[in-house]
Design an enzyme around this catalytic site. Sequence first.
Site, short mmCIF file in Angstrom:
data_model
loop_
_atom_site.label_atom_id
_atom_site.label_comp_id
_atom_site.label_asym_id
_atom_site.label_seq_id
_atom_site.Cartn_x
_atom_site.Cartn_y
_atom_site.Cartn_z
N LYS A 121 0.84 -1.21 0.00
CA LYS A 121 0.00 0.00 0.00
C LYS A 121 0.87 1.26 0.00
O LYS A 121 0.64 2.18 -0.78
CB LYS A 121 -0.92 -0.03 1.23
CG LYS A 121 -1.88 1.13 1.32
CD LYS A 121 -3.15 0.73 2.02
CE LYS A 121 -3.03 0.65 3.52
NZ LYS A 121 -2.86 1.99 4.14
N SER A 122 1.87 1.29 0.87
CA SER A 122 2.72 2.48 0.96
C SER A 122 3.44 2.76 -0.36
O SER A 122 3.52 3.90 -0.81
CB SER A 122 3.78 2.29 2.06
OG SER A 122 3.17 2.26 3.32
N GLY B 272 -4.70 8.17 5.23
CA GLY B 272 -3.77 9.15 5.80
C GLY B 272 -2.56 9.35 4.91
O GLY B 272 -2.07 10.47 4.76
N ARG C 169 -8.55 12.64 11.94
CA ARG C 169 -7.13 12.38 12.23
C ARG C 169 -6.31 13.68 12.22
O ARG C 169 -6.63 14.61 11.50
CB ARG C 169 -6.58 11.34 11.24
CG ARG C 169 -7.29 10.01 11.44
CD ARG C 169 -6.86 8.95 10.47
NE ARG C 169 -5.45 8.61 10.64
CZ ARG C 169 -4.83 7.73 9.86
NH1 ARG C 169 -5.47 7.15 8.86
NH2 ARG C 169 -3.57 7.45 10.07
N ASP D 25 1.61 -0.77 11.82
CA ASP D 25 0.27 -1.16 11.36
C ASP D 25 -0.15 -2.55 11.83
O ASP D 25 -1.27 -2.99 11.59
CB ASP D 25 0.20 -1.09 9.83
CG ASP D 25 0.30 0.35 9.34
OD1 ASP D 25 -0.07 1.26 10.11
OD2 ASP D 25 0.74 0.56 8.20
N LYS E 156 -4.72 6.28 14.36
CA LYS E 156 -4.75 5.55 13.07
C LYS E 156 -6.19 5.56 12.54
O LYS E 156 -6.99 6.40 12.92
CB LYS E 156 -4.21 4.14 13.27
CG LYS E 156 -2.74 4.12 13.63
CD LYS E 156 -1.90 4.66 12.48
CE LYS E 156 -0.43 4.73 12.81
NZ LYS E 156 0.34 5.41 11.78
N ARG F 43 -6.77 2.40 17.80
CA ARG F 43 -6.59 0.94 17.76
C ARG F 43 -6.37 0.32 19.14
O ARG F 43 -6.70 -0.85 19.34
CB ARG F 43 -5.43 0.58 16.81
CG ARG F 43 -5.85 0.80 15.37
CD ARG F 43 -4.80 0.47 14.36
NE ARG F 43 -5.41 0.44 13.02
CZ ARG F 43 -4.75 0.51 11.88
NH1 ARG F 43 -3.44 0.60 11.88
NH2 ARG F 43 -5.40 0.46 10.74
N ARG G 90 -7.87 -3.03 9.46
CA ARG G 90 -6.92 -3.96 10.09
C ARG G 90 -7.51 -4.61 11.34
O ARG G 90 -7.12 -5.72 11.70
CB ARG G 90 -5.60 -3.24 10.41
CG ARG G 90 -4.91 -2.73 9.13
CD ARG G 90 -3.43 -2.50 9.33
NE ARG G 90 -2.91 -1.63 8.28
CZ ARG G 90 -2.58 -2.03 7.05
NH1 ARG G 90 -2.71 -3.29 6.70
NH2 ARG G 90 -2.11 -1.17 6.17
C1 S3P Z 1 2.67 4.99 6.15
C2 S3P Z 1 3.18 5.38 7.36
C3 S3P Z 1 2.61 5.00 8.66
C4 S3P Z 1 1.65 3.82 8.53
C5 S3P Z 1 0.73 3.98 7.37
C6 S3P Z 1 1.51 4.08 6.07
C7 S3P Z 1 3.30 5.44 4.91
O1 S3P Z 1 1.89 6.11 9.20
O2 S3P Z 1 0.91 3.67 9.72
O3 S3P Z 1 -0.18 2.90 7.27
O4 S3P Z 1 2.98 4.90 3.84
O5 S3P Z 1 4.14 6.37 4.98
P1 S3P Z 1 2.61 7.24 10.09
O6 S3P Z 1 3.58 7.98 9.27
O7 S3P Z 1 1.49 8.13 10.55
O8 S3P Z 1 3.23 6.50 11.24
#
Ligand code: S3P
Length: 435
Positions: A22-23, A91, A123, A318, A345, A349, A390
């Site tokens: 996903k990232s 996010g 958020r 996550d 999140k 959570r 999740r």
């Molecule tokens: C992510 C960073 C994380 C993670 C999110 C994906 C990213 O969030 O929890 O699911 O792709 O950079 P945070 O930067 O808020 O910790």
Amino acid sequence: MRLIVKPAVSPLSGRVSPPGDKSVSHRAAIFGGLARGTSRIEGFLTAEDTLATLSAMAELGARVERDGRSVEIEGRGLRGPGRPLDLGNSGTGIRLLAGALCGHPDLFGASVELIGDASLSRRPMNRIIEPLAAMGARIESRDGRAPLVLRPGPLRAVDHELSIASAQVKSAILLAGLNARGRTQVVEPGVSRDHTERLLPAFGVAVERAEGRAEVMGPAGLDAASIAVPGDLSSAAFMLAAGLLVPGSRVDIGPVGVNPTRDGFLRIVERMAGSAVTRRPVAEAGAGAEPVAMLETVAPDQLAGTRVPPAWVPLAIDEFPLIMAMAAVADGATVITGAEELRVKESDRLAVMSRQLGRLGVRVEEHADGATVYGGRVRGGGVDSGGDHRIAMSLAVLALVAEAPVEIADAEWIRTSYPAFVEHLESLGARLQWQ
Ligand code: S3P
């Protein structure tokens, strides 16, 4: 929708190829839309979150064609979108886009509104608004929350020290730095995932890195690239946990990204399950430089409770709903501390997971910055995802070893990151049903 999961009556077995990361998919879509020319992305995650980011890039002027998990995206310069860009539940989508767009010269004189669903609109966005404002960005918000209205204009480079280890905040600042003259540097208090730093060079942008810091020189344009997105370890984790929980199971998962800034779950599993997971490295995925492996699991006789080192929290950020679920059947207590970020999140959570585990008869003590979960027996019954993908998937995996069926309300949120989740668990022999 409700998902009903029946306890497993026989071992799980088989092989699952998890969906795209996903990232990395978010970043590939954003960078591809910013770059001039045609980029190709293989293995793109086709789930709600990442498709929202891809649509946002199309609204901003990119030509996007998608055939299953293959995406072609042609950057043609940005234009102000005619309507708000809806990032849904994501996010990563909203924070990275805010950074990338707030100083983009193609958008000077335009305004760009970024919106999301009810969860995303709760958020905290000050964590990006404040550092971006220090660079000169003009961003209006609703009390530090979305909707965000950007009025793009010139930015200045900054040295920014993060107060939390957050890849989203780090990435937003680095992407803004591409539109500021000079050196933008971000210093982190702990390690957070480094996909932005790995992927930008594939798009022709140099990133200087040292322990705990990353910097870019602006202004810098992106070149089109060909990217292979690795499998998502955060999705693979659910299949892996299923294979560890159900006695006698043997499950192979991969290929999956095992970036060391993301592999906290595997480290924690090693503490809870010893050598039950074997990593077999696969050749590097190429552009984007993400290490990839096959993971082979053999269910241990019993999981052991553990104390999670706070320094590992960002590396498994996550996976905590799942770790709490696994802890519910481990021998002894599992103690999580230094994890207050879990409260902001897709849901709170710590609160939601503590409450839902409690409904299944699990003893949990919730703390301000974590939780202690006492392993034991897990009853069947009704639980709720709290609108969090999740949490829905973590409860579904735990349900495989409950004493009676578990009904998970609001489980359709799974589609935000892992639409094939139910199908994949079924392919291993689990029994689930939508209702
Ligand atoms: C992510 C960073 C994380 C993670 C999110 C994906 C990213 O969030 O929890 O699911 O792709 O950079 P945070 O930067 O808020 O910790």
